[in-house]
Design a protein around this motif. Structure first.
Motif, PDB file in Angstrom:
ATOM      1  N   GLY A 151      17.122  -3.307  16.785  1.00 21.52           N
ATOM      2  CA  GLY A 151      16.841  -2.358  17.852  1.00 21.52           C
ATOM      3  C   GLY A 151      15.435  -1.794  17.824  1.00 21.52           C
ATOM      4  N   TRP A 152      14.589  -2.327  16.968  1.00 22.36           N
ATOM      5  CA  TRP A 152      13.251  -1.761  16.825  1.00 22.36           C
ATOM      6  C   TRP A 152      12.181  -2.832  16.803  1.00 22.36           C
ATOM      7  CZ3 TRP A 152      10.480  -0.064  11.932  1.00 22.36           C
ATOM      8  CH2 TRP A 152       9.469   0.846  12.220  1.00 22.36           C
ATOM      9  N   GLY A 153      12.440  -3.968  16.167  1.00 21.19           N
ATOM     10  CA  GLY A 153      11.463  -5.041  16.067  1.00 21.19           C
ATOM     11  C   GLY A 153      10.839  -5.094  14.681  1.00 21.19           C
ATOM     12  N   THR A 154       9.667  -5.699  14.613  1.00 25.23           N
ATOM     13  CA  THR A 154       8.998  -5.899  13.332  1.00 25.23           C
ATOM     14  C   THR A 154       8.056  -4.742  13.042  1.00 25.23           C
ATOM     15  OG1 THR A 154       9.164  -8.284  13.606  1.00 25.23           O
ATOM     16  CG2 THR A 154       7.592  -7.501  11.986  1.00 25.23           C
ATOM     17  N   SER A 155       8.151  -4.228  11.830  1.00 25.64           N
ATOM     18  CA  SER A 155       7.347  -3.079  11.413  1.00 25.64           C
ATOM     19  C   SER A 155       5.921  -3.497  11.090  1.00 25.64           C
ATOM     20  CB  SER A 155       7.968  -2.435  10.167  1.00 25.64           C
ATOM     21  OG  SER A 155       7.835  -3.295   9.049  1.00 25.64           O
ATOM     22  N   ALA A 156       5.077  -2.513  10.902  1.00 23.52           N
ATOM     23  CA  ALA A 156       3.716  -2.756  10.419  1.00 23.52           C
ATOM     24  C   ALA A 156       3.793  -3.235   8.977  1.00 23.52           C
ATOM     25  CB  ALA A 156       2.901  -1.473  10.502  1.00 23.52           C
ATOM     26  N   GLU A 157       2.767  -3.939   8.566  1.00 27.33           N
ATOM     27  CA  GLU A 157       2.739  -4.461   7.201  1.00 27.33           C
ATOM     28  C   GLU A 157       2.491  -3.345   6.191  1.00 27.33           C
ATOM     29  OE1 GLU A 157       1.080  -8.491   5.534  1.00 27.33           O
ATOM     30  OE2 GLU A 157      -0.581  -7.115   5.920  1.00 27.33           O
ATOM     31  N   GLU A 158       3.246  -3.380   5.105  1.00 24.84           N
ATOM     32  CA  GLU A 158       3.082  -2.454   3.976  1.00 24.84           C
ATOM     33  C   GLU A 158       2.695  -3.297   2.774  1.00 24.84           C
ATOM     34  OE1 GLU A 158       2.841   0.620   1.400  1.00 24.84           O
ATOM     35  OE2 GLU A 158       3.192   0.877   3.532  1.00 24.84           O
ATOM     36  N   CYS A 159       1.553  -3.018   2.166  1.00 23.58           N
ATOM     37  CA  CYS A 159       1.097  -3.764   0.995  1.00 23.58           C
ATOM     38  C   CYS A 159       1.010  -2.830  -0.207  1.00 23.58           C
ATOM     39  CB  CYS A 159      -0.269  -4.401   1.248  1.00 23.58           C
ATOM     40  SG  CYS A 159      -0.238  -5.674   2.530  1.00 23.58           S
ATOM     41  N   ASN A 160       1.564  -3.281  -1.314  1.00 25.65           N
ATOM     42  CA  ASN A 160       1.573  -2.511  -2.550  1.00 25.65           C
ATOM     43  C   ASN A 160       0.818  -3.264  -3.638  1.00 25.65           C
ATOM     44  OD1 ASN A 160       3.336  -0.656  -1.369  1.00 25.65           O
ATOM     45  ND2 ASN A 160       5.134  -1.742  -2.089  1.00 25.65           N
ATOM     46  N   GLN A 161      -0.206  -2.643  -4.203  1.00 27.81           N
ATOM     47  CA  GLN A 161      -0.827  -3.188  -5.405  1.00 27.81           C
ATOM     48  C   GLN A 161       0.175  -3.027  -6.540  1.00 27.81           C
ATOM     49  OE1 GLN A 161      -3.805  -4.701  -6.152  1.00 27.81           O
ATOM     50  NE2 GLN A 161      -4.241  -4.815  -3.968  1.00 27.81           N
ATOM     51  N   ALA A 162      -0.006  -3.748  -7.627  1.00 31.07           N
ATOM     52  CA  ALA A 162       0.905  -3.668  -8.769  1.00 31.07           C
ATOM     53  C   ALA A 162       1.135  -2.213  -9.147  1.00 31.07           C
ATOM     54  CB  ALA A 162       0.343  -4.442  -9.957  1.00 31.07           C
ATOM     55  N   GLY A 163       2.399  -1.821  -9.228  1.00 32.30           N
ATOM     56  CA  GLY A 163       2.769  -0.465  -9.623  1.00 32.30           C
ATOM     57  C   GLY A 163       2.972   0.504  -8.472  1.00 32.30           C
ATOM     58  N   GLN A 164       2.462   0.204  -7.277  1.00 27.92           N
ATOM     59  CA  GLN A 164       2.679   1.095  -6.136  1.00 27.92           C
ATOM     60  C   GLN A 164       4.099   0.919  -5.613  1.00 27.92           C
ATOM     61  OE1 GLN A 164      -0.446  -0.135  -3.450  1.00 27.92           O
ATOM     62  NE2 GLN A 164      -1.702   1.620  -4.007  1.00 27.92           N
ATOM     63  N   GLU A 165       4.608   1.939  -4.927  1.00 22.36           N
ATOM     64  CA  GLU A 165       6.006   1.905  -4.506  1.00 22.36           C
ATOM     65  C   GLU A 165       6.204   2.206  -3.026  1.00 22.36           C
ATOM     66  OE1 GLU A 165       8.095   4.482  -7.189  1.00 22.36           O
ATOM     67  OE2 GLU A 165       7.611   3.237  -8.921  1.00 22.36           O
ATOM     68  N   GLY A 166       5.361   1.676  -2.152  1.00 20.97           N
ATOM     69  CA  GLY A 166       5.567   1.823  -0.717  1.00 20.97           C
ATOM     70  C   GLY A 166       6.738   0.965  -0.266  1.00 20.97           C
ATOM     71  N   TRP A 167       7.259   1.236   0.910  1.00 20.67           N
ATOM     72  CA  TRP A 167       8.435   0.513   1.389  1.00 20.67           C
ATOM     73  C   TRP A 167       8.292   0.137   2.853  1.00 20.67           C
ATOM     74  CZ3 TRP A 167      10.848   3.305   5.246  1.00 20.67           C
ATOM     75  CH2 TRP A 167      10.610   4.680   5.269  1.00 20.67           C
ATOM     76  N   THR A 168       9.165  -0.775   3.291  1.00 17.40           N
ATOM     77  CA  THR A 168       9.215  -1.197   4.682  1.00 17.40           C
ATOM     78  C   THR A 168      10.648  -1.050   5.185  1.00 17.40           C
ATOM     79  OG1 THR A 168       8.607  -2.948   6.247  1.00 17.40           O
ATOM     80  CG2 THR A 168       9.607  -3.657   4.165  1.00 17.40           C
ATOM     81  N   GLY A 169      10.801  -0.826   6.471  1.00 15.57           N
ATOM     82  CA  GLY A 169      12.117  -0.605   7.070  1.00 15.57           C
ATOM     83  C   GLY A 169      12.217   0.824   7.574  1.00 15.57           C
ATOM     84  N   ASN A 200      19.917   4.772  10.084  1.00 21.08           N
ATOM     85  CA  ASN A 200      21.035   3.821  10.113  1.00 21.08           C
ATOM     86  C   ASN A 200      20.698   2.562  10.914  1.00 21.08           C
ATOM     87  OD1 ASN A 200      23.571   2.940   9.306  1.00 21.08           O
ATOM     88  ND2 ASN A 200      24.569   3.741  11.134  1.00 21.08           N
ATOM     89  N   ARG A 201      19.477   2.061  10.736  1.00 21.47           N
ATOM     90  CA  ARG A 201      19.050   0.826  11.393  1.00 21.47           C
ATOM     91  C   ARG A 201      19.019  -0.290  10.354  1.00 21.47           C
ATOM     92  NH1 ARG A 201      16.638   1.359  16.486  1.00 21.47           N
ATOM     93  NH2 ARG A 201      16.181   3.507  17.049  1.00 21.47           N
ATOM     94  N   ALA A 202      19.693  -1.362  10.633  1.00 19.33           N
ATOM     95  CA  ALA A 202      19.782  -2.485   9.697  1.00 19.33           C
ATOM     96  C   ALA A 202      18.516  -3.330   9.722  1.00 19.33           C
ATOM     97  CB  ALA A 202      20.971  -3.366  10.055  1.00 19.33           C
ATOM     98  N   MET A 203      18.091  -3.746   8.545  1.00 19.73           N
ATOM     99  CA  MET A 203      17.062  -4.776   8.465  1.00 19.73           C
ATOM    100  C   MET A 203      17.766  -6.108   8.684  1.00 19.73           C
ATOM    101  SD  MET A 203      14.540  -3.767   5.270  1.00 19.73           S
ATOM    102  CE  MET A 203      13.904  -5.424   5.183  1.00 19.73           C
ATOM    103  N   GLU A 204      17.257  -6.892   9.615  1.00 19.50           N
ATOM    104  CA  GLU A 204      17.821  -8.217   9.852  1.00 19.50           C
ATOM    105  C   GLU A 204      17.102  -9.267   9.023  1.00 19.50           C
ATOM    106  OE1 GLU A 204      17.777  -8.895  14.066  1.00 19.50           O
ATOM    107  OE2 GLU A 204      19.391  -7.461  14.417  1.00 19.50           O
ATOM    108  N   GLY A 205      15.880  -8.991   8.651  1.00 16.81           N
ATOM    109  CA  GLY A 205      15.097  -9.916   7.845  1.00 16.81           C
ATOM    110  C   GLY A 205      13.768  -9.288   7.500  1.00 16.81           C
ATOM    111  N   MET A 206      12.951 -10.049   6.749  1.00 16.84           N
ATOM    112  CA  MET A 206      11.643  -9.517   6.384  1.00 16.84           C
ATOM    113  C   MET A 206      10.670 -10.623   5.998  1.00 16.84           C
ATOM    114  SD  MET A 206      12.450  -7.761   2.664  1.00 16.84           S
ATOM    115  CE  MET A 206      10.805  -7.118   2.445  1.00 16.84           C
ATOM    116  N   HIS A 207       9.394 -10.348   6.246  1.00 16.82           N
ATOM    117  CA  HIS A 207       8.287 -11.172   5.779  1.00 16.82           C
ATOM    118  C   HIS A 207       7.904 -10.662   4.393  1.00 16.82           C
ATOM    119  CE1 HIS A 207       7.117 -13.158   9.586  1.00 16.82           C
ATOM    120  NE2 HIS A 207       7.604 -12.064  10.142  1.00 16.82           N
ATOM    121  N   ILE A 208       7.623 -11.579   3.480  1.00 18.99           N
ATOM    122  CA  ILE A 208       7.164 -11.222   2.138  1.00 18.99           C
ATOM    123  C   ILE A 208       5.989 -12.122   1.784  1.00 18.99           C
ATOM    124  CG2 ILE A 208       7.744 -11.025  -0.318  1.00 18.99           C
ATOM    125  CD1 ILE A 208      10.713 -10.946   0.552  1.00 18.99           C
TER     126      ILE A 208
END
Length: 173
Positions: free
Chosen positions: A45-63, A68-76
């Motif tokens: 119901g929303w589409g594809t999010s902006a890209e989130e990039c984490n250097q080693a040790g960082q803890e950013g997230w996507t979704g 209560n919105r389901a992730m249907e898939g993701m790019h990694i």
């Protein structure tokens, strides 16, 4: 403001890393991707999010969290670690085939526009680093971190969708 400061800090870090690595024969493009995990969620119901990039040790997230919105898939994409692989568990289908990519390559796991939420995710990477992951699961919240060269986050057999994912690299030496 926090997002702007976080992006500025990451850019400054990457500029410094690129300068140092250039003297070691590594291109700026390779330096910018070294030890970095990038993710983009496809949210129902929303589409594809902006890209989130984490250097080693960082803890950013996507979704999303709290919607209560389901992730249907993701790019990694994982830079600086050679080949990496990922696999999604999708409602009413089970584990989909594992997909792998080379250093910095982008893979997509899960589905899009099929109303079949992703319920679990497996990620594996080569030696030298561990991947660290956490999933925000429907009616559960953040599960807690799983760490290793092969991890699984989310749930299987509980009909609970993943709403958000955080992935980062952790050196184990």
């Amino acid at each position: 403001m926090e997002l702007i400061m976080r992006r500025f800090a990451r850019t400054a870090f990457m500029f410094g890393a690129a300068t140092v690595l250039a003297f070691a024969g590594v291109s700026p493009a390779q330096a910018a991707r070294a030890n970095e995990v990038c993710m983009r969620a496809h949210v129902a119901g929303w589409g594809t999010s902006a890209e989130e990039c984490n250097q080693a040790g960082q803890e950013g997230w996507t979704g999303t969290v709290g919607q209560n919105r389901a992730m249907e898939g993701m790019h990694i994409s994982i830079g600086g670690r050679g080949v990496f692989c990922a696999q999604a568990h999708v409602r009413n289908e089970g584990w989909m085939p594992e997909k792998c990519a080379g250093d910095g390559g982008d893979i997509y796991v899960g589905t899009q526009y099929e109303n079949r939420p992703m319920e679990a995710l497996r990620v594996r990477i080569p030696d030298g680093y561990w991947v660290r992951g956490n999933a925000h699961v429907q009616n559960v919240g953040w599960q807690g971190w799983a760490t290793g060269s092969y991890i699984q986050i989310g749930t299987v057999g509980q009909a609970r969708h993943i709403e958000a994912v955080s992935l980062t690299l952790v050196p184990f030496n």
